[in-house]
Design a protein around this motif. Structure first.
Motif, short mmCIF file in Angstrom:
data_model
loop_
_atom_site.label_atom_id
_atom_site.label_comp_id
_atom_site.label_asym_id
_atom_site.label_seq_id
_atom_site.Cartn_x
_atom_site.Cartn_y
_atom_site.Cartn_z
N ASN A 58 0.80 -1.22 0.00
CA ASN A 58 0.00 0.00 0.00
C ASN A 58 0.84 1.27 0.00
OD1 ASN A 58 -2.44 -1.48 0.12
ND2 ASN A 58 -2.15 -1.77 2.34
N ALA A 59 2.15 1.14 0.01
CA ALA A 59 3.03 2.31 0.03
C ALA A 59 3.29 2.82 -1.38
CB ALA A 59 4.34 1.95 0.72
N ALA A 60 3.87 4.00 -1.48
CA ALA A 60 4.20 4.57 -2.80
C ALA A 60 5.23 3.71 -3.52
CB ALA A 60 4.72 6.00 -2.64
N VAL A 61 6.15 3.12 -2.75
CA VAL A 61 7.14 2.19 -3.30
C VAL A 61 6.92 0.84 -2.64
CG1 VAL A 61 9.58 1.69 -3.61
CG2 VAL A 61 8.79 4.06 -3.66
N ILE A 62 6.52 -0.16 -3.42
CA ILE A 62 6.14 -1.45 -2.87
C ILE A 62 7.36 -2.21 -2.35
CG2 ILE A 62 5.10 -3.69 -3.42
CD1 ILE A 62 3.34 -2.27 -5.43
N ARG A 63 8.43 -2.20 -3.12
CA ARG A 63 9.66 -2.91 -2.74
C ARG A 63 10.80 -1.89 -2.66
NH1 ARG A 63 9.17 -8.65 -3.63
NH2 ARG A 63 7.17 -9.14 -4.61
N PRO A 64 10.92 -1.16 -1.57
CA PRO A 64 11.92 -0.09 -1.47
C PRO A 64 13.35 -0.60 -1.55
CG PRO A 64 10.89 -0.50 0.67
CD PRO A 64 10.10 -1.25 -0.34
N SER A 65 13.62 -1.86 -1.23
CA SER A 65 14.98 -2.38 -1.29
C SER A 65 15.52 -2.38 -2.72
CB SER A 65 15.03 -3.79 -0.72
OG SER A 65 14.06 -4.62 -1.34
N ASN A 66 14.60 -2.45 -3.70
CA ASN A 66 15.06 -2.41 -5.09
C ASN A 66 15.63 -1.04 -5.47
OD1 ASN A 66 14.54 -4.79 -7.11
ND2 ASN A 66 12.90 -4.90 -5.59
N LEU A 67 15.19 0.00 -4.78
CA LEU A 67 15.74 1.32 -5.06
C LEU A 67 17.20 1.41 -4.65
CD1 LEU A 67 12.81 3.71 -4.06
CD2 LEU A 67 13.44 2.83 -6.33
N ALA A 68 17.60 0.62 -3.63
CA ALA A 68 19.02 0.58 -3.23
C ALA A 68 19.86 0.01 -4.38
CB ALA A 68 19.19 -0.25 -1.96
N LEU A 69 19.35 -1.06 -5.01
CA LEU A 69 20.07 -1.61 -6.15
C LEU A 69 20.05 -0.65 -7.34
CD1 LEU A 69 19.10 -5.40 -6.15
CD2 LEU A 69 21.32 -4.38 -5.64
N ALA A 70 18.96 0.08 -7.52
CA ALA A 70 18.91 1.08 -8.60
C ALA A 70 19.99 2.14 -8.39
CB ALA A 70 17.52 1.73 -8.65
N LEU A 71 20.17 2.59 -7.15
CA LEU A 71 21.23 3.56 -6.86
C LEU A 71 22.61 2.95 -7.08
CD1 LEU A 71 19.83 5.26 -3.62
CD2 LEU A 71 20.04 6.27 -5.91
N ALA A 72 22.76 1.65 -6.75
CA ALA A 72 24.05 0.99 -6.96
C ALA A 72 24.40 0.95 -8.44
CB ALA A 72 24.01 -0.43 -6.38
N SER A 114 10.68 -2.16 -8.19
CA SER A 114 10.23 -1.62 -6.89
C SER A 114 8.72 -1.46 -6.83
CB SER A 114 10.91 -0.26 -6.64
OG SER A 114 10.43 0.72 -7.54
N GLU A 115 8.03 -1.54 -7.97
CA GLU A 115 6.57 -1.43 -8.00
C GLU A 115 5.89 -2.77 -8.27
OE1 GLU A 115 4.93 1.10 -7.13
OE2 GLU A 115 6.63 2.48 -6.94
N SER A 116 6.64 -3.85 -8.10
CA SER A 116 6.07 -5.18 -8.31
C SER A 116 5.39 -5.66 -7.03
CB SER A 116 7.18 -6.16 -8.72
OG SER A 116 6.70 -7.48 -8.76
N LYS A 117 4.10 -5.96 -7.11
CA LYS A 117 3.35 -6.42 -5.93
C LYS A 117 3.66 -7.86 -5.60
CE LYS A 117 -0.65 -3.33 -5.81
NZ LYS A 117 -2.13 -3.25 -5.80
N GLU A 118 3.86 -8.68 -6.62
CA GLU A 118 4.14 -10.09 -6.41
C GLU A 118 5.01 -10.60 -7.54
OE1 GLU A 118 0.70 -12.74 -7.33
OE2 GLU A 118 -0.40 -10.85 -7.25
N LEU A 119 5.76 -11.65 -7.24
CA LEU A 119 6.61 -12.23 -8.27
C LEU A 119 5.78 -12.71 -9.44
CD1 LEU A 119 9.17 -14.25 -6.12
CD2 LEU A 119 9.36 -11.93 -7.03
N MET A 120 6.32 -12.48 -10.63
CA MET A 120 5.70 -12.89 -11.89
C MET A 120 4.55 -12.00 -12.30
SD MET A 120 7.70 -15.24 -12.70
CE MET A 120 8.88 -16.30 -11.90
N ASP A 121 4.43 -10.81 -11.73
CA ASP A 121 3.39 -9.90 -12.22
C ASP A 121 3.97 -9.08 -13.37
OD1 ASP A 121 5.06 -8.09 -11.00
OD2 ASP A 121 3.60 -7.41 -9.51
N ALA A 122 3.17 -8.14 -13.91
CA ALA A 122 3.58 -7.40 -15.10
C ALA A 122 4.82 -6.55 -14.86
CB ALA A 122 2.41 -6.51 -15.57
#
Length: 417
Positions: free
Chosen positions: A164-178, A216-224
């Motif tokens: 329900n947050a603006a960023v569903i998987r915030p940990s992916n943003l750390a990899l994006a910065l990397a 970071s906006e993926s709600k579940e694995l294998m979604d769009a």
């Protein structure tokens, strides 16, 4: 400003796509994801092989770190495929899940070694202790990768996934910065070198930034959103490999050019000359039309070297090469035979037409203003009249040249006897 607006526009587009896909109900078949993994792994290992071969030849640390980055990434990607198809991942579209540890490990290793490569790429140098640097790079990459993977796996699911947050998987943003760090580094490197391989690396890193922003906006694995992220990752490997292959093709052409060109005059060398004459012999035998070669000898080159120096003598050879090129038709070939001798190959040309080419050559020499003045002696041979092989044609032209020198006539080609 243009350098800022373009990536800003692409970043905005990626964010818009991410937000559009987060509410999509589309679920990716695991097999499709597996095919993308196979393609990514194969391209990563292919790039690693090319890069490590370059390191073996020139001991360039940049190639070493790139090779390690793609090698470890490719191995980890391909290692995850059996688990995908036999169910070791435990993928269930009905539940929100954290990213599998193998996927996270491959991403972390790739990002950290690309950062190392970008840092090393700023410096020019060769590897003094390649084994030590290889082990050190592996230890650093594996250490950071394992730490990032273990930290993510220990992260509570409520923190890793926030539907329900603006960023569903915030940990992916750390990899994006990397991945953003090597993207900036490779962009600067490409501006300096202009090489296709550096452009491919920049695109690969930038696509990986986009990959993790979308993920970071993926709600579940294998979604769009997850599928788009995987597609961007695969495109990243394709961009890197494509740039490397284009660069390798250019390098091959440069090496081939060096192999068939005289380094001083930039005309064809002996090897190139032999190939051209053999080709013309076969065409003459097939069509029944003659062709002519002119053997051109620079008169008094030793005296020029003695009185003016060898640098002036080399310039004299280059002047003759330029004159030969100017006197040629578009279909003719000029080459350096060796020392102070050159050869003109005149396709579908008889003796009389060859004399006109010699007249143009004499005219260009007369109009050549730099000092010292130059003169040449010219011998002529026609295929098949004077011979039908490379050796016999050159021998006939050499005899014609000798007759001209013997008669002390520097302006007319003697009639063959």
């Amino acid at each position: 400003m243009q350098n800022i607006w373009f990536p800003a526009a692409l970043g905005t587009l990626v964010l818009v796509l991410s937000l559009m896909l987060r509410n999509s109900s589309f679920i990716v078949p695991p097999e499709l994801f597996g095919y993308l993994q196979v393609a990514s792994g194969i391209m990563a290992l292919t790039f690693a092989a090319i890069s490590l071969l370059r390191f073996r030849s020139d001991r360039d640390r940049f190639s070493l770190f790139l090779g390690l980055a793609f090698l470890l990434s490719g191995i980890s990607i391909l290692s995850s495929i059996p688990g995908l198809f036999v169910g070791l991942w435990g993928i269930s579209p009905d539940s929100l899940q954290k990213t599998p540890w193998l996927w996270w490990l491959s991403r972390s290793l790739f990002a950290f070694l690309l950062i190392a490569a970008a840092i090393v790429g700023k410096r020019v140098g060769t590897s003094i202790h390649p084994l030590l640097e290889t082990v050190l790079a592996l230890m650093i990459a594996v250490g950071f990768g394992v730490l990032a993977t273990v930290g993510y796996q220990w992260l509570p699911a409520s923190w890793a996934i926030q539907p329900n947050a603006a960023v569903i998987r915030p940990s992916n943003l750390a990899l994006a910065l990397a991945f953003l760090v090597p993207a900036i580094g490779f962009s600067r490197r490409y501006k300096k070198t202009g090489l296709p391989s550096d452009a491919g690396l920049f695109l690969a890193a930038a696509l990986n930034v986009a990959c993790h922003i979308v993920a970071s906006e993926s709600k579940e694995l294998m979604d769009a959103a997850f599928l788009l992220a995987q597609g961007l990752k695969t495109l990243g490997y394709a961009a890197a490999l494509g740039g490397m292959l284009i660069q390798s093709t250019r390098l091959y052409e440069e090496v081939r050019s060096l192999a068939i060109k005289d380094p001083l005059t930039r005309l064809g060398n002996y090897r190139f000359l032999a190939e051209v004459i053999d080709r013309e012999i076969h065409r003459s035998m097939r069509t029944g039309r003659p062709f002519t070669i002119l053997l051109v000898d620079v008169n008094g080159l030793k005296n020029i070297n003695d009185h003016y120096g060898h640098a002036t003598g080399s310039q004299a050879l280059c002047r003759v090469a330029d004159i030969l090129h100017a006197a040629c038709r578009g279909t003719d070939t000029s080459a350096r035979y060796g020392g102070d001798e050159f050869v003109l190959v005149l396709p579908e040309t008889g003796e009389e037409s060859a004399r006109r080419v010699h007249a143009r050559l004499r005219e260009h020499l007369a109009n050549d203003s730099p000092m010292p003045p130059l003169s040449v002696s010219v011998g002529l041979a026609v295929c098949p009249v004077d011979g039908a092989s490379f050796t016999t044609l050159l021998e006939a032209a050499d005899k014609s040249l000798y007759m001209m020198k013997r008669d002390h006539d520097l302006h007319l080609i003697p009639i063959r006897r």
